[in-house]
Scaffold this motif. Structure first.
Motif, short mmCIF file in Angstrom:
data_model
loop_
_atom_site.label_atom_id
_atom_site.label_comp_id
_atom_site.label_asym_id
_atom_site.label_seq_id
_atom_site.Cartn_x
_atom_site.Cartn_y
_atom_site.Cartn_z
N LEU A 175 24.66 -6.84 -17.74
CA LEU A 175 25.52 -7.91 -18.23
C LEU A 175 26.48 -7.34 -19.28
CD1 LEU A 175 22.82 -10.70 -18.60
CD2 LEU A 175 24.72 -10.70 -16.97
N TYR A 176 27.65 -7.93 -19.38
CA TYR A 176 28.70 -7.36 -20.24
C TYR A 176 28.25 -7.19 -21.68
CZ TYR A 176 29.84 -11.80 -22.55
OH TYR A 176 29.79 -12.94 -23.32
N TRP A 177 27.41 -8.11 -22.19
CA TRP A 177 27.05 -8.03 -23.59
C TRP A 177 25.96 -7.00 -23.88
CZ3 TRP A 177 22.02 -9.70 -23.57
CH2 TRP A 177 21.65 -10.73 -22.67
N GLN A 178 25.37 -6.43 -22.82
CA GLN A 178 24.40 -5.36 -23.04
C GLN A 178 25.05 -4.16 -23.74
OE1 GLN A 178 21.12 -4.78 -22.37
NE2 GLN A 178 20.55 -6.67 -21.32
N ALA A 179 26.32 -3.91 -23.38
CA ALA A 179 27.01 -2.75 -23.94
C ALA A 179 27.15 -2.85 -25.46
CB ALA A 179 28.39 -2.61 -23.30
N ALA A 180 27.25 -4.07 -25.97
CA ALA A 180 27.43 -4.25 -27.41
C ALA A 180 26.15 -3.94 -28.18
CB ALA A 180 27.87 -5.69 -27.70
N GLY A 181 25.01 -3.96 -27.49
CA GLY A 181 23.74 -3.72 -28.18
C GLY A 181 23.10 -2.38 -27.85
N LYS A 182 23.88 -1.49 -27.21
CA LYS A 182 23.34 -0.18 -26.85
C LYS A 182 24.18 0.94 -27.48
CE LYS A 182 21.61 -1.58 -22.28
NZ LYS A 182 21.77 -1.40 -20.82
N ASP A 183 23.51 2.03 -27.79
CA ASP A 183 24.22 3.22 -28.22
C ASP A 183 24.96 3.77 -27.01
OD1 ASP A 183 24.66 6.15 -28.59
OD2 ASP A 183 23.65 5.82 -30.51
N GLY A 265 35.44 -5.69 -46.62
CA GLY A 265 34.51 -5.53 -45.49
C GLY A 265 34.23 -4.07 -45.19
N ASP A 266 33.14 -3.82 -44.45
CA ASP A 266 32.77 -2.44 -44.12
C ASP A 266 32.94 -2.12 -42.65
OD1 ASP A 266 30.67 -3.78 -42.93
OD2 ASP A 266 29.16 -3.12 -44.36
N GLY A 267 33.43 -3.11 -41.87
CA GLY A 267 33.69 -2.86 -40.46
C GLY A 267 32.49 -3.00 -39.56
N GLU A 268 31.29 -3.19 -40.15
CA GLU A 268 30.08 -3.27 -39.35
C GLU A 268 29.61 -4.70 -39.18
OE1 GLU A 268 28.32 -0.83 -37.89
OE2 GLU A 268 29.79 0.69 -38.48
N ALA A 269 29.25 -5.06 -37.95
CA ALA A 269 28.66 -6.37 -37.69
C ALA A 269 27.24 -6.39 -38.24
CB ALA A 269 28.65 -6.66 -36.20
N THR A 270 26.73 -7.57 -38.57
CA THR A 270 25.40 -7.64 -39.19
C THR A 270 24.32 -7.06 -38.29
OG1 THR A 270 25.14 -9.90 -38.37
CG2 THR A 270 25.92 -9.64 -40.62
N GLY A 271 24.47 -7.22 -36.98
CA GLY A 271 23.47 -6.69 -36.05
C GLY A 271 23.78 -5.30 -35.57
N GLY A 272 24.92 -4.73 -36.00
CA GLY A 272 25.27 -3.38 -35.60
C GLY A 272 25.95 -3.29 -34.25
N SER A 273 26.40 -4.42 -33.68
CA SER A 273 27.02 -4.39 -32.36
C SER A 273 28.44 -3.82 -32.44
CB SER A 273 27.08 -5.80 -31.77
OG SER A 273 27.94 -6.64 -32.53
N ASP A 274 28.91 -3.28 -31.31
CA ASP A 274 30.30 -2.83 -31.21
C ASP A 274 31.13 -4.09 -30.97
OD1 ASP A 274 32.68 -1.56 -30.84
OD2 ASP A 274 32.02 -0.29 -29.18
N TRP A 275 31.29 -4.87 -32.03
CA TRP A 275 31.76 -6.24 -31.91
C TRP A 275 33.19 -6.37 -31.40
CZ3 TRP A 275 35.70 -8.02 -35.23
CH2 TRP A 275 36.03 -7.16 -36.27
N GLN A 276 34.05 -5.40 -31.70
CA GLN A 276 35.44 -5.54 -31.27
C GLN A 276 35.57 -5.41 -29.75
OE1 GLN A 276 38.62 -4.05 -33.96
NE2 GLN A 276 36.99 -2.92 -34.95
N LYS A 277 34.94 -4.40 -29.17
CA LYS A 277 35.01 -4.25 -27.72
C LYS A 277 34.20 -5.33 -27.01
CE LYS A 277 36.21 0.60 -27.25
NZ LYS A 277 35.88 1.89 -26.62
N TYR A 278 33.15 -5.78 -27.66
CA TYR A 278 32.34 -6.84 -27.07
C TYR A 278 33.09 -8.16 -27.03
CZ TYR A 278 29.22 -10.84 -27.87
OH TYR A 278 28.64 -12.08 -27.86
#
Length: 305
Positions: A175-183, A265-278
């Motif tokens: 699923l598309y959102w898996q990429a946001a939660g994976k290295d 801001g520090d550019g990091e989402a709270t959960g560490g996701s690649d939020w911009q591409k996601y």
């Protein structure tokens, strides 16, 4: 008492093996309803529990809880379309527009959070939320599953290798959102994604199976060919698609950018996701009803914002 109403009440309770007299006697001892009892106001207002002493955290909590209540209402409307036995274009359009109005409200409401929280406060209390994230809204995932064919939610890089014969468990991993939660180098899942899957994966797989044949797009394709050309219905579905997958997403993105990429801001989402591409529509091409858009519109999806 009106005899017709009495007869209807008798019929109602006899159908479940109950006596009308027993229920009428129960009314003698029942308390009259009040607004606060009906809405459960006290319970509802007791759910906003801060983790810090920073006052603007209350805005963040309350806003997201309101979002989840709205998501629940959206799922309620989708379910009625999914389970309707005699689906008509009028009924379909009515429900789609109800859903769209909810998302229109969610889209404009982001200004409440964007302008309603002090940036410095946000960038202090947000660190107490790690590794939680709005990414983990299960109801929003259910809305996606219930809206479109599963293939349209697959990461665009893997769509060519997945079809209706693909096991749901395999499709879930792509699923598309898996990429946001994976290295992206190792493929290792973040704690954000692991926690999310531990809590909801089984429910998601079951829901995916149920809505595989009764999502909004599947129900649309069940309509007679002539009804599928109904201008008002097509317009409503395009509005829903664009509102959810571009306008709402971009409002969310811009609010996140205001805080995460701002000067404090520090550019990091709270959960560490690649939020911009996601989040950005142009990367994932999340489109619920691709057949209702022209090739040019599909190619330029998300680039006009």
């Amino acid at each position: 008492m009106n005899s017709e109403i009495t007869d209807q009440l008798k019929e109602k309770y006899e159908a479940i093996g109950q006596g009308l007299e027993t229920h009428l006697e129960g009314l003698l001892h029942s308390k009259p309803i009040t607004y606060w009892d009906y809405i459960h106001t006290d319970a509802l207002l007791g759910l906003q529990i801060q983790r810090t002493t920073l006052p603007d955290e209350m805005v963040f909590i309350g806003y997201h809880q309101i979002n989840e209540l709205i998501f629940k209402m959206i799922l309620w409307e989708i379910k009625q379309v999914a389970e309707c036995e005699k689906l008509s274009t009028v009924f379909f359009e009515e429900k789609i527009m109800r859903i769209s109005r909810y998302f229109d409200m969610l889209t404009t409401s982001f200004n409440i959070m964007r302008e309603g929280m002090d940036v410095e406060q946000y960038n202090k209390f947000r660190h107490t939320l790690t590794p939680a994230s709005g990414f983990q809204s299960a109801q929003y995932r259910l809305i996606e599953f219930a809206s479109t064919e599963l293939i349209n939610l697959i990461d665009i890089r893997f769509r060519a290798s997945i079809d209706r014969n693909t096991p749901f468990e395999h499709a879930f991993e792509h699923l598309y959102w898996q990429a946001a939660g994976k290295d992206y180098k190792t493929g290792e899942k973040s704690i954000l994604l692991k926690n999310f899957e531990n809590r909801y994966k089984e429910e998601f797989i079951t829901f995916m199976k149920v809505y595989n044949t009764k999502n909004l797009w599947s129900r649309f394709k069940e309509l007679p060919k002539e009804d599928q050309k109904d201008k008002d219905l097509v317009k409503a579905m395009r509005h829903f698609d664009y509102t959810v997958n571009i306008k709402w997403v971009m409002a969310h993105y811009n609010a996140a950018k205001h805080y995460i990429l701002g000067k404090d801001g520090d550019g990091e989402a709270t959960g560490g996701s690649d939020w911009q591409k996601y989040m950005l529509p142009k990367y994932q091409k999340r489109i619920f009803f691709p057949e209702l858009w022209s090739e040019k519109e599909l190619e330029e999806w998300g680039t006009d914002i």
